[in-house]
Enzyme design. Structure first.
Site, PDB file in Angstrom:
ATOM      1  N   SER B 120      -8.222 -35.261  32.830  1.00 48.63           N
ATOM      2  CA  SER B 120      -7.924 -34.013  32.131  1.00 48.63           C
ATOM      3  C   SER B 120      -8.819 -32.869  32.607  1.00 48.63           C
ATOM      4  O   SER B 120      -8.513 -31.707  32.391  1.00 48.63           O
ATOM      5  CB  SER B 120      -8.058 -34.196  30.613  1.00 48.63           C
ATOM      6  OG  SER B 120      -9.399 -34.283  30.233  1.00 48.63           O
ATOM      7  N   LYS B 157     -13.869 -30.907  27.241  1.00 43.81           N
ATOM      8  CA  LYS B 157     -12.976 -29.775  27.470  1.00 43.81           C
ATOM      9  C   LYS B 157     -13.780 -28.499  27.728  1.00 43.81           C
ATOM     10  O   LYS B 157     -14.982 -28.449  27.500  1.00 43.81           O
ATOM     11  CB  LYS B 157     -12.100 -29.535  26.216  1.00 43.81           C
ATOM     12  CG  LYS B 157     -11.135 -30.660  25.876  1.00 43.81           C
ATOM     13  CD  LYS B 157      -9.927 -30.691  26.782  1.00 43.81           C
ATOM     14  CE  LYS B 157      -8.962 -31.805  26.391  1.00 43.81           C
ATOM     15  NZ  LYS B 157      -9.539 -33.165  26.523  1.00 43.81           N
TER      16      LYS B 157
END
Lengths: 219, 219
Positions: B120, B157
């Site tokens: 990701s 993230k």
DNA sequence: CTTTATAGTATATAAATTTACACTATAAAG
DNA sequence: CTTTATAGTGTAAATTTATATACTATAAAG
């Protein structure tokens, strides 16, 4: 033998020893501990003997400052794993390992570093500013990333040996591989890249940027 | 003040102190040193005083075992820069810096690590097996990479705060950003990623692969 | 040839440090 | 209600440890 937990008072003594050690480089005497904790040396001694029995430290009777802390939390950095849902991430029992550079980057003593410059190894996810750890004593295997000197110019590439030739492949379609003969004198493998570290905080990045102009990087 | 070099005898004393410290956890007495080196305590004392003057160690008179070693040789790794053409790459005067983890990854004491899992953060060049250094005390700034817990699940993230919401963006088009309210109780920033280290040699990669099944990583 | 820094021996003394011993007190466990 | 583990006080004695002092010796520097 499991580390039995310490009582409140024992923990206080233990903590004092730890702090004293960090501050002075040698352990405290019973007297010094007694003064700070405002109890008698004999009482301190009793605590030490109990803690020694619990394996929290080693206490050598008859020896001044004869205290050694065990379970030295390594200078290491705890590494957390993924825990089952609902389990607190940063819990003691979610520590899967401890990071120690010497163990992580285990190589010969003459390990060295180079900073990456340019994007020729982009697809191997190496970018400008990354610091590579290079082992000069390791023999390169096909597919490993190496630092080589081609006509005196250091370069970072992937290594492939076939018969009498060595191919140094960049990891970016923009650039072409370099092919040399194994006996080529203008060519030398300086070492195999065995690790990489990257700073991601802004302050460190600024420092690196400033450095960039002063010192070179290897592309 | 530069570290003046030690004489042969001083080095012997220094080395003994170091070995003793490693073996016992506390420094030796003059007597102990004298016995091993087969000289008199007074002579040892003289050496210590000289070395203290040279800043090789700290010696506290009147204090038993009052010795602290300084200049702990850093586990440092030399970093080479790019040198002018023709200049040998691995020459002393091409060392632009020395790598020391504690300096490179300078953060609060409770720095911790997590392994990356998944893709990701691919476009930020983070891949499975990379070890991230995370500072839990640092306040995240927009654009920095963070480790956050969303409903108990840790995730890596990029952080963007706007008004009352926080957006956690992956660095891969395949995945969608997560948007939460700042007051959301099911959400917590665990820390800011300030560095990353990656092992590139095969042996290390195998170890990591084996670990993978035992312990989890954070995606 | 004299000074300075290093490297030592030898011994008595002073000071720091640990230890043994005799007691007191509290809380938890059986 | 008795035992056990912990947590202390207070003191004198024993031991460890550091230090001062007086000397000797060698090599390098000026």
């Amino acid at each position: 033998m499991p580390i039995q937990s310490l009582t409140e008072r024992q923990q206080k003594v233990y903590d004092f020893v730890k702090e004293f050690l960090e501050a002075h480089g040698y352990p405290p005497t019973l007297q010094e501990m007694a003064n700070t904790l405002k109890i008698q040396p004999s009482a301190v001694r009793a605590h030490l003997l109990l803690m020694a029995k619990k394996n929290a430290l080693r206490y050598v009777p008859h020896i001044s400052r004869g205290i050694e802390l065990l379970q030295e939390r390594p200078v290491g950095i705890p590494i957390y794993g993924s825990a089952p849902a609902g389990h607190p991430f940063m819990a003691q029992d979610n520590i899967v390992d401890t990071f120690e550079l010497r163990r992580y980057i285990s190589a010969s003593d003459d390990l060295f570093g180079v900073y990456v410059r340019g994007d020729s190894m982009k697809d191997a996810q190496l970018s400008t500013g990354d610091l590579l750890f290079v082992d000069p004593k390791k023999d390169p295997r096909n597919g490993e990333i190496v630092v080589a000197a081609v006509e005196g110019e250091p370069t970072i590439k992937r290594y492939y040996k076939e018969d009498g030739t060595i191919e140094l492949r960049p990891e970016n379609k923009k650039y072409k591989p370099i092919v040399v003969n194994t006996w080529d004198e203008n060519f030398k493998i300086l070492g195999v890249v065995i690790g990489m570290i990257r700073a991601l905080d802004k302050k460190k990045l600024d420092t690196i940027a400033a450095d960039y102009q002063t010192h070179g990087r290897v592309s």
